[in-house]
Design a protein around this motif. Sequence first.
Motif, PDB file in Angstrom:
ATOM      1  N   SER A 107       0.831  -1.207   0.000  1.00 47.55           N
ATOM      2  CA  SER A 107       0.000   0.000   0.000  1.00 47.55           C
ATOM      3  C   SER A 107       0.862   1.253   0.000  1.00 47.55           C
ATOM      4  CB  SER A 107      -0.916   0.004   1.233  1.00 47.55           C
ATOM      5  OG  SER A 107      -1.850  -1.054   1.169  1.00 47.55           O
ATOM      6  N   GLU A 109       3.912   1.600  -1.147  1.00 46.50           N
ATOM      7  CA  GLU A 109       4.549   1.741  -2.455  1.00 46.50           C
ATOM      8  C   GLU A 109       3.582   2.365  -3.456  1.00 46.50           C
ATOM      9  OE1 GLU A 109       7.313  -1.089  -5.297  1.00 46.50           O
ATOM     10  OE2 GLU A 109       5.453  -1.926  -4.502  1.00 46.50           O
ATOM     11  N   LYS A 110       2.350   1.923  -3.420  1.00 40.78           N
ATOM     12  CA  LYS A 110       1.333   2.450  -4.339  1.00 40.78           C
ATOM     13  C   LYS A 110       0.975   3.902  -4.012  1.00 40.78           C
ATOM     14  CE  LYS A 110      -3.252   1.358  -6.211  1.00 40.78           C
ATOM     15  NZ  LYS A 110      -4.394   0.411  -6.171  1.00 40.78           N
ATOM     16  N   GLU A 111       0.775   4.191  -2.727  1.00 45.62           N
ATOM     17  CA  GLU A 111       0.361   5.542  -2.321  1.00 45.62           C
ATOM     18  C   GLU A 111       1.444   6.579  -2.599  1.00 45.62           C
ATOM     19  OE1 GLU A 111      -0.794   5.362   1.779  1.00 45.62           O
ATOM     20  OE2 GLU A 111      -2.114   3.649   1.426  1.00 45.62           O
ATOM     21  N   ARG A 323       8.119  -1.716 -10.136  1.00 47.91           N
ATOM     22  CA  ARG A 323       7.139  -1.383  -9.110  1.00 47.91           C
ATOM     23  C   ARG A 323       6.203  -2.568  -8.856  1.00 47.91           C
ATOM     24  NH1 ARG A 323       4.855   4.294  -9.908  1.00 47.91           N
ATOM     25  NH2 ARG A 323       7.039   4.648  -9.376  1.00 47.91           N
ATOM     26  N   GLY A 324       6.135  -2.981  -7.617  1.00 44.42           N
ATOM     27  CA  GLY A 324       5.275  -4.086  -7.213  1.00 44.42           C
ATOM     28  C   GLY A 324       5.921  -5.447  -7.295  1.00 44.42           C
TER      29      GLY A 324
END
Length: 353
Positions: A107, A109-111, A323-324
């Motif tokens: 979360s 990383e995404k935010e 990413r991810g």
Amino acid sequence: MLRLAMVGFGWAARSIWLPRLRQQPDLAVTAVVDPDPAARAAAENDGVATVLDRHDDLSATDVDLAIVAVPNHAHCTVAATLLRRGIPVFLEKPVCLTGTEAEELASAEKEGGAVLIAGSAARYRVDVLALGRVAADIGPIRHVRLDWVRASGVPGTGWFTRQELSGGGALVDLGWHLLDVLLAVLGPVAFDDVVGTIGRDFVDRRSAQAAWKDGATTGATADVEDTVRGFLVTADGMSVALHASWASHATHDLTVIELHGHAGTATLTCTFGFSPNRVGDPVLTLTRDGATSTVPLAAEPVGAEYDRQVAALTPLLADPASRGRAMDDARWTVRVIERVYASAQGRAACAVA
């Protein structure tokens, strides 16, 4: 030029990462963060321009990547804070200690829109890369053996052997590397059955401590395992035997990864890590129809896998596909670890009852 902040300036940061980071012409260590005054003094004496006591003081305008090498229990908290501030993070293994922490980091990383890179160097070894290539020629794989057994290698740093600070013992430490190699070679295998056992025969023996690694014992009683054994089976019958030990009755530290496939067996014999009590040069063999051949391996010095991972930092940061990716791997790894521990703890509870 990437501006790096080292968050945590203990043994791993000073001995493993800092020398290698400074060898890369496109990387510059411009800041160090550590709550320990002695660590900050060491950074100042080492010529680091900015020395801080709080990771909250780092800003995405001042740093391009944070190298997080703090005790295990702080990995998630520190890395999530930095990621939400938009600061990319290179996070030492274990990336997380629970599935809940994995989701927290995903979360963050995404935010924050910043990438997380996992510091699991074993998959960068030249012999492991060669094993991956051989695996493609002998599949489907029916059974995997994953062993990393030290002769005397219980970490002397006090927090390593305290559950509340480390999150676990040999499984979290050595087992993470072994499972990461399995993931790199075969991908995210789904296990239907997981059985685990743990042992504590060596963790309190001073003679079993790693003399080659700096650290000071705290006098606190160790409450983590020094040995773990696991047996994992997929729905279609592929099995994995896992054995990780900080110490044993052996004479040398030994790592063995063995792949039993439909068309042959590949066996890698080597020693992971930095221990000087190691076997000789890595050997990779391939056995088919009763004949064994040796797969040529390029010679490399101890620790070259860490050099290779540091050299990959800049391209990993530049690749949108990064990413991810680390969090997908971490979710799988920590889930396997949790299931091994759950099995072992369940058996221990039954034994007490």
